[in-house]
Scaffold this active site. Structure first.
Site, PDB file in Angstrom:
ATOM      1  N   LYS A   1       0.848  -1.194   0.000  1.00 19.40           N
ATOM      2  CA  LYS A   1       0.000   0.000   0.000  1.00 19.40           C
ATOM      3  C   LYS A   1       0.881   1.242   0.000  1.00 19.40           C
ATOM      4  CE  LYS A   1      -1.800   2.669   2.921  1.00 19.40           C
ATOM      5  NZ  LYS A   1      -1.700   3.935   2.147  1.00 19.40           N
TER       6      LYS A   1
ATOM      7  N   GLY B   1       7.278   5.251   7.689  1.00 18.89           N
ATOM      8  CA  GLY B   1       6.335   6.353   7.885  1.00 18.89           C
ATOM      9  C   GLY B   1       6.610   7.025   9.213  1.00 18.89           C
TER      10      GLY B   1
ATOM     11  N   THR C   1       6.387   7.989  13.272  1.00 20.05           N
ATOM     12  CA  THR C   1       6.523   7.159  14.478  1.00 20.05           C
ATOM     13  C   THR C   1       5.162   6.834  15.096  1.00 20.05           C
ATOM     14  OG1 THR C   1       8.756   7.943  14.867  1.00 20.05           O
ATOM     15  CG2 THR C   1       7.590   7.106  16.786  1.00 20.05           C
TER      16      THR C   1
ATOM     17  N   THR D   1       2.333   6.439  13.540  1.00 16.45           N
ATOM     18  CA  THR D   1       1.727   5.372  12.728  1.00 16.45           C
ATOM     19  C   THR D   1       2.445   4.053  12.961  1.00 16.45           C
ATOM     20  OG1 THR D   1       1.369   7.079  11.071  1.00 16.45           O
ATOM     21  CG2 THR D   1       0.911   4.833  10.400  1.00 16.45           C
TER      22      THR D   1
ATOM     23  N   GLU E   1      10.605   1.576   9.838  1.00 17.28           N
ATOM     24  CA  GLU E   1      11.550   2.680   9.600  1.00 17.28           C
ATOM     25  C   GLU E   1      10.753   3.952   9.796  1.00 17.28           C
ATOM     26  OE1 GLU E   1      13.416   5.559   8.581  1.00 17.28           O
ATOM     27  OE2 GLU E   1      13.204   4.998   6.468  1.00 17.28           O
TER      28      GLU E   1
ATOM     29  N   CYS F   1      13.582  11.353   5.962  1.00 11.36           N
ATOM     30  CA  CYS F   1      13.755  10.959   7.365  1.00 11.36           C
ATOM     31  C   CYS F   1      15.181  11.201   7.831  1.00 11.36           C
ATOM     32  CB  CYS F   1      13.367   9.498   7.542  1.00 11.36           C
ATOM     33  SG  CYS F   1      14.199   8.392   6.394  1.00 11.36           S
TER      34      CYS F   1
ATOM     35  N   GLU G   1       9.920  15.792  15.286  1.00 11.81           N
ATOM     36  CA  GLU G   1      10.195  15.790  13.848  1.00 11.81           C
ATOM     37  C   GLU G   1       9.243  16.761  13.138  1.00 11.81           C
ATOM     38  OE1 GLU G   1      11.239  12.434  10.621  1.00 11.81           O
ATOM     39  OE2 GLU G   1       9.194  12.310  11.362  1.00 11.81           O
TER      40      GLU G   1
HETATM   41  O1  TXE Z   1       2.646   9.546   7.545  1.00  6.33           O
HETATM   42  P1  TXE Z   1       2.072   8.133   7.893  1.00  6.33           P
HETATM   43  P2  TXE Z   1       1.909  10.961   7.540  1.00  6.33           P
HETATM   44  C1  TXE Z   1       6.625  11.509   9.456  1.00  6.33           C
HETATM   45  C2  TXE Z   1       6.731  12.997   9.256  1.00  6.33           C
HETATM   46  C3  TXE Z   1       5.339  13.381   8.908  1.00  6.33           C
HETATM   47  C4  TXE Z   1       4.564  12.472   9.817  1.00  6.33           C
HETATM   48  C5  TXE Z   1       3.145  12.232   9.415  1.00  6.33           C
HETATM   49  O2  TXE Z   1       7.101  13.617  10.461  1.00  6.33           O
HETATM   50  O3  TXE Z   1       5.068  14.723   9.175  1.00  6.33           O
HETATM   51  O4  TXE Z   1       5.289  11.256   9.769  1.00  6.33           O
HETATM   52  O5  TXE Z   1       3.079  11.879   8.065  1.00  6.33           O
HETATM   53  C6  TXE Z   1       0.080   4.492   6.142  1.00  6.33           C
HETATM   54  N1  TXE Z   1      -2.114   1.306   9.537  1.00  6.33           N
HETATM   55  N2  TXE Z   1       6.999  10.745   8.264  1.00  6.33           N
HETATM   56  O6  TXE Z   1       0.802  10.978   8.544  1.00  6.33           O
HETATM   57  O7  TXE Z   1       0.644   8.209   8.291  1.00  6.33           O
HETATM   58  C7  TXE Z   1      -0.143   5.678   5.252  1.00  6.33           C
HETATM   59  O8  TXE Z   1      -1.306   5.515   4.480  1.00  6.33           O
HETATM   60  C8  TXE Z   1      -1.322   1.029   8.489  1.00  6.33           C
HETATM   61  C9  TXE Z   1       8.326  10.212   8.261  1.00  6.33           C
HETATM   62  O9  TXE Z   1       1.574  11.286   6.174  1.00  6.33           O
HETATM   63  O10 TXE Z   1       3.019   7.486   8.830  1.00  6.33           O
HETATM   64  C10 TXE Z   1       1.139   5.684   4.447  1.00  6.33           C
HETATM   65  O11 TXE Z   1       1.075   4.716   3.410  1.00  6.33           O
HETATM   66  N3  TXE Z   1      -0.810   1.983   7.679  1.00  6.33           N
HETATM   67  C11 TXE Z   1       8.530   9.255   7.188  1.00  6.33           C
HETATM   68  C12 TXE Z   1       2.178   5.262   5.488  1.00  6.33           C
HETATM   69  O12 TXE Z   1       1.439   4.634   6.529  1.00  6.33           O
HETATM   70  C13 TXE Z   1      -1.102   3.266   7.950  1.00  6.33           C
HETATM   71  C14 TXE Z   1       7.828   9.393   5.918  1.00  6.33           C
HETATM   72  C15 TXE Z   1       2.974   6.417   6.074  1.00  6.33           C
HETATM   73  O13 TXE Z   1       2.102   7.433   6.458  1.00  6.33           O
HETATM   74  C16 TXE Z   1      -1.926   3.616   9.052  1.00  6.33           C
HETATM   75  C17 TXE Z   1       6.499   9.943   6.063  1.00  6.33           C
HETATM   76  C18 TXE Z   1      -2.427   2.561   9.861  1.00  6.33           C
HETATM   77  N4  TXE Z   1      -3.200   2.792  10.934  1.00  6.33           N
HETATM   78  C19 TXE Z   1       6.151  10.623   7.208  1.00  6.33           C
HETATM   79  N5  TXE Z   1      -2.035   4.960   9.077  1.00  6.33           N
HETATM   80  C20 TXE Z   1       9.882   8.624   7.062  1.00  6.33           C
HETATM   81  N6  TXE Z   1      10.275   7.813   8.044  1.00  6.33           N
HETATM   82  O14 TXE Z   1      10.575   8.818   6.075  1.00  6.33           O
HETATM   83  C21 TXE Z   1      -1.319   5.442   8.031  1.00  6.33           C
HETATM   84  N7  TXE Z   1      -0.757   4.426   7.341  1.00  6.33           N
END
Ligand code: TXE
Length: 482
Positions: A173, A226, A228, A230, A248, A282, A385
C-alpha cells in the site's frame, strides 16, 4: 480525470466499494486525479491472489525471478522522464531531483536485489563429532508493505525488490498522498510479465487499506516506513499475531560541525541535509550544532546559502525547492515555526511561504527554507520531527556536551559529523545513538549497508543482507552422519 486503479492478481481493477479519494498536485493545490479508497475487501482479494501466486513464484529458480525484475528495471529506465514528471507532479519535488535520484534509485533497487539473489548462499556448520548442520533460508510467504509519500517509488521499490527477489509475494500500500508512480509501476510489471499475484498494489487510506494489511492473519511479514505515531499502530496491530515487523520511522538528526571542519563542505552538506526534498527526508539534518569558535561564521554563511536556494515551480529547471507534499504538511511546518517563535527562537531567514512563484503555482504549498537560532536543545522544536524545510543552529563547547545534545531526543536514525580530527570522528561515531553516522558527508547511500534506526526511529534494518534476511526464514537441518 485520471482514475488510478488497484493492481490485483495481475489486473488493474477498481476498488470493490467504488470509492475514490482526491489526489492533489501540491504545486497547484488542485485535485488532478483520483485514487482508490480501498478497504479490507480489496486487501482480502489481494491476499488471495498473493497466496495463489506464492507456490509457483517461491519455487521458481532465482534466475527466473531475477530476469523479470531486471525487465521491470529496464522499463522504468526507458520511461524515466515520464516517471520523473509523475513523481514531481504528485509530490511537489523538483523534477530534476526525481530525474536524478528517485526514479534511477527505483531501478537500482530492483537490479540490486534481482542480482543479489543470484549470489545467495546458505550456511553449513561443520562440527567435531557425528553431526552436520546446515541452514536453509526460504521466503516467509506474503509480505505486507506500507510506504510513505516523501520518496514514493524509491521507498516502495526498496521494500518490494528484496521481498519478491527472495520468493515472497506482496500486498503493498503506497501512500494515498502520492500514489501515481506506484500505479505506473503496476503497469510496468504487467508489461514486464511479472506473474499475476506476485505483487499486488492496493491504494487507499492508512486507517483503512493500511490497517487491513497489518491486521490480516495471512500477511506474516510487515515492512513499514512512515511516521513514528503510525509505526506504533502498525506494531500494535501486528504484535498479537507475532508477525515479523520492520519499522523505519522518523528522525531528528543532528549535524555536528567542529571548528576544525573543512567549512565549505560543512556548509554545503549541512544545507543539503537540512533542505533536500524540502526537508522531507527521514535522514534530514534538522538540528545543527556548531563549535563555539566557528558558530558566528557558520550561521552567517549557512543563512546566505539557504537564502540563495530557489523556491520555485518544481517543473522548472532552476528550482532547488519545490512544494511541500500536502496542505497538512504545509500547515504542520507553519505550526512548528510559530512554536519556535513562542519558544524564543530567532528566525534568521524564511519563516513563511515565499512570494508569488507563477500563476500555475499560486495556490501551491510552498514554504521558504527556514533557519532558526536561539533555541534550547530540550525545546519541542528541537525534539520533535517537523519534516519540512526548517533547521535550527545551536553552539556547543565540548565534545561531551554535543554528544549529549545529539543523543538527547527520542529518535536515533542518523547523524553527520564534520571534523578533520580522525580520532574524534571515530570516537563520536561510536558513541552517537544512530543507525547511520556520516563523517564529513550526508546521505551517501550504499545499498549494501544496514539501514534503519535506533530508539523511536525504528526496529530492524533494511539494505543488503539485512533485507534478504528479513524476508526469509532460516531453518536449520541437523544430520547425524554416523
Ligand atoms: O505519515 P504516515 P503521515 C513523518 C513525518 C510526517 C509524519 C506524518 O514527520 O510529518 O510522519 O506523516 C500508512 N495502519 N513521516 O501521517 O501516516 C499511510 O497511508 C497502516 C516520516 O503522512 O506514517 C502511508 O502509506 N498503515 C517518514 C504510510 O502509513 C497506515 C515518511 C505512512 O504514512 C496507518 C512519512 C495505519 N493505521 C512521514 N495509518 C519517514 N520515516 O521517512 C497510516 N498508514
Amino acid at each position: 480525470m485520471l482514475k488510478i486503479q488497484n493492481y490485483i492478481d495481475g489486473e488493474l481493477v477498481e476498488p470493490v466499494s467504488g470509492n475514490y479519494l482526491d489526489n492533489t498536485d501540491p504545486s497547484t493545490g488542485q485535485v488532478y486525479s483520483q485514487v482508490p479508497g480501498s478497504g479490507a475487501e480489496d486487501v482480502e482479494r489481494a491476499v488471495a491472489a498473493a497466496e495463489e501466486a506464492f507456490p509457483l513464484w517461491s519455487d521458481a529458480p532465482a534466475a527466473e525471478r531475477s530476469d523479470v525484475m531486471l525487465r521491470i528495471a529496464d522499463l522504468i529506465e526507458t520511461r524515466l522522464e515520464e516517471f520523473a514528471r509523475a513523481e514531481c507532479v504528485d509530490n511537489g519535488k523538483p523534477l530534476a531531483l526525481a530525474r536524478s535520484l528517485d526514479i534511477p534509485r527505483a531501478a537500482k533497487n530492483l537490479r540490486f536485489f534481482a542480482t543479489a539473489v543470484l549470489h545467495a548462499h546458505s550456511q553449513v556448520h561443520t562440527a567435531d563429532g557425528p553431526v552436520l548442520n546446515y541452514t536453509l533460508r526460504g521466503p516467509r510467504g506474503i509480505a505486507g508493505i506500507i510506504s510513505p509519500w516523501n520518496l514514493p517509488l524509491y521507498v516502495l521499490s526498496w521494500k518490494v525488490a528484496p521481498a519478491i527477489a527472495t520468493g515472497n509475494t506482496v500486498v503493498a500500500k503506497p501512500s494515498e498522498v502520492t500514489p501515481m508512480t506506484a500505479y505506473m509501476l503496476s503497469q510496468v510489471c504487467r508489461e514486464a510479465g511479472l506473474p499475476a499475484g506476485v505483487l499486488n498494489i492496493v491504494h487507499g487510506r492508512g486507517a483503512e487499506a493500511g490497517a487491513a494489511i497489518t491486521a490480516h492473519p495471512k500477511i506474516t511479514t510487515v515492512s513499514f516506513t512512515g511516521g513514528t505515531v503510525t509505526g506504533r499502530e502498525v506494531a500494535k496491530s501486528a504484535a498479537p499475531m507475532f508477525k515479523k515487523v520492520g519499522l523505519e520511522m522518523g528522525g531528528k538528526n543532528p549535524t555536528i560541525v567542529f571548528a576544525d571542519a573543512e567549512m565549505d563542505r560543512a556548509i554545503e552538506q549541512g544545507v543539503r541535509a537540512a533542505f533536500a526534498n524540502q526537508g522531507q527526508v527521514c535522514l534530514c539534518g534538522s538540528r545543527i550544532y556548531v563549535e563555539q569558535g566557528a558558530y558566528d561564521a557558520y550561521v552567517e554563511r549557512f543563512v546566505a546559502a539557504a537564502r540563495a536556494l530557489n523556491v520555485g515551480d518544481p517543473l522548472e529547471p532552476g528550482t532547488d525547492q519545490g512544494a511541500l507534499v500536502s496542505k497538512a504538511q504545509f500547515e504542520k511546518v507553519g505550526r512548528y515555526v510559530a512554536l519556535a517563535r513562542e519558544e524564543g527562537g530567532e528566525i534568521l531567514c524564511g519563516g513563511s511561504p515565499p512570494g508569488p512563484i507563477n500563476d500555475r503555482c499560486k495556490d501551491g504549498f510552498f514554504y521558504q527554507p527556514t533557519v532558526i537560532t536561539g533555541l534550547s536543545a530540550e525545546c519541542r522544536v528541537n525534539q520533535e520531527e517537523i519534516f519540512g524545510p526548517v533547521t535550527t543552529i545551536m553552539p556547543f563547547e565540548t565534545e561531551d556536551e554535543v554528544l549529549a545534545y545529539a543523543n538527547g531526543t527520542a529518535y536515533g536514525l542518523a547523524a553527520s559529523v564534520f571534523t578533520q580530527n580522525l580520532s574524534r570522528a571515530h570516537r563520536l561515531a561510536e558513541r552517537i545513538d544512530a543507525g547511520t553516522v556520516w563523517i564529513n558527508c550526508w546521505m551517501v547511500r550504499d545499498l549494501r549497508v544496514p539501514f534503519g534506526g535506533m530508539k523511536q526511529s525504528g526496529v530492524g534494518r533494511e539494505g543488503g543482507e539485512e533485507a534478504l534476511r528479513f524476508y526469509t526464514e532460516p531453518k536449520n537441518v541437523c544430520l547425524q552422519k554416523a
